[in-house]
Design a protein around this motif. Structure first.
Motif, PDB file in Angstrom:
ATOM      1  N   GLN A  60       0.924  -1.163  -0.049  1.00  0.00           N
ATOM      2  CA  GLN A  60       0.130  -0.097   0.082  1.00  0.00           C
ATOM      3  C   GLN A  60       0.956   1.234   0.063  1.00  0.00           C
ATOM      4  O   GLN A  60       1.874   1.056   0.605  1.00  0.00           O
ATOM      5  CB  GLN A  60      -0.934   0.145   1.302  1.00  0.00           C
ATOM      6  N   PRO A 111      -0.263   4.895   0.504  1.00  0.00           N
ATOM      7  CA  PRO A 111      -1.136   6.071   0.719  1.00  0.00           C
ATOM      8  C   PRO A 111      -0.728   7.427   0.619  1.00  0.00           C
ATOM      9  O   PRO A 111       0.502   7.629   0.419  1.00  0.00           O
ATOM     10  CB  PRO A 111      -1.346   5.986   2.321  1.00  0.00           C
ATOM     11  N   LYS A 119     -10.369   6.194   4.406  1.00  0.00           N
ATOM     12  CA  LYS A 119      -9.398   5.460   4.298  1.00  0.00           C
ATOM     13  C   LYS A 119      -9.679   3.971   4.246  1.00  0.00           C
ATOM     14  O   LYS A 119      -8.691   3.129   3.780  1.00  0.00           O
ATOM     15  CB  LYS A 119      -8.068   5.830   5.810  1.00  0.00           C
ATOM     16  N   ALA A 148      -5.214   1.366   8.085  1.00  0.00           N
ATOM     17  CA  ALA A 148      -4.761   2.516   9.330  1.00  0.00           C
ATOM     18  C   ALA A 148      -4.182   1.536  10.280  1.00  0.00           C
ATOM     19  O   ALA A 148      -4.529   0.352  10.807  1.00  0.00           O
ATOM     20  CB  ALA A 148      -5.885   3.138   9.920  1.00  0.00           C
ATOM     21  N   THR A 189      -8.692  10.319   0.286  1.00  0.00           N
ATOM     22  CA  THR A 189      -8.308   9.319   0.645  1.00  0.00           C
ATOM     23  C   THR A 189      -8.319   8.909   2.096  1.00  0.00           C
ATOM     24  O   THR A 189      -8.612   8.164   2.783  1.00  0.00           O
ATOM     25  CB  THR A 189      -6.681   9.212   0.300  1.00  0.00           C
ATOM     26  N   HIS A 190      -8.009   9.983   2.828  1.00  0.00           N
ATOM     27  CA  HIS A 190      -8.150  10.115   4.312  1.00  0.00           C
ATOM     28  C   HIS A 190      -9.490   9.891   5.128  1.00  0.00           C
ATOM     29  O   HIS A 190      -9.667   9.349   6.081  1.00  0.00           O
ATOM     30  CB  HIS A 190      -7.169  10.962   4.956  1.00  0.00           C
ATOM     31  N   TYR A 234      -6.358   2.271   2.242  1.00  0.00           N
ATOM     32  CA  TYR A 234      -5.105   1.636   2.991  1.00  0.00           C
ATOM     33  C   TYR A 234      -5.607   1.232   4.672  1.00  0.00           C
ATOM     34  O   TYR A 234      -6.604   1.609   4.987  1.00  0.00           O
ATOM     35  CB  TYR A 234      -3.784   2.666   3.179  1.00  0.00           C
ATOM     36  N   HIS A 236       0.709  14.966   7.176  1.00  0.00           N
ATOM     37  CA  HIS A 236       0.322  13.778   7.547  1.00  0.00           C
ATOM     38  C   HIS A 236       1.768  12.694   7.906  1.00  0.00           C
ATOM     39  O   HIS A 236       1.758  11.764   8.257  1.00  0.00           O
ATOM     40  CB  HIS A 236      -0.373  12.984   6.250  1.00  0.00           C
TER      41      HIS A 236
END
Length: 107
Positions: free
Chosen positions: A5, A7, A100, A106, A96-97, A104, A13
């Motif tokens: 992945q 991200p 998430k 977390a 994306t965040h 991806y 970030h």
């Protein structure tokens, strides 16, 4: 084999992604030897590999690992030239965040 992945992140970030491989789009603001500074929502130090050929004022996408000093050690870099919509690229990162679980895992 599973694909790693990567991200999409911006400078704010970095701390949350230490020791992980990430993807970042930014504008090259300075080159100095095997280092560069890109503006991706804030200045980010980038440690270049020998295959990275960046130009000042060009957009670049880097894929690399965030180190303990919050610099990114480049594994791959792609020059996107000078005609890029940074607002659109940043909107993709924010989406994306927000979602998430789709993009991806977390930690």
């Amino acid at each position: 084999m599973e694909t790693p992945q990567t991200p999409r992140i911006l400078a704010p970030h970095l701390n949350a992604f230490q020791h992980r491989i990430v993807r970042m789009v930014g504008k090259v603001v300075q080159l100095r030897g095997d280092m560069a500074i890109i503006d991706a929502g804030g200045n980010v130090d980038v440690i270049l590999n020998r295959d990275a050929h960046l130009q000042v004022n060009h957009a670049v996408e880097v894929i690399g690992k965030v180190d303990q000093n919050l610099a990114i050690k480049v594994q791959a870099a792609t020059d996107f030239g000078t005609n890029i919509d940074y607002a659109a690229a940043n909107a993709v990162v924010e989406a994306t965040h927000r979602h998430k679980a789709i993009f991806y895992d977390a930690d």
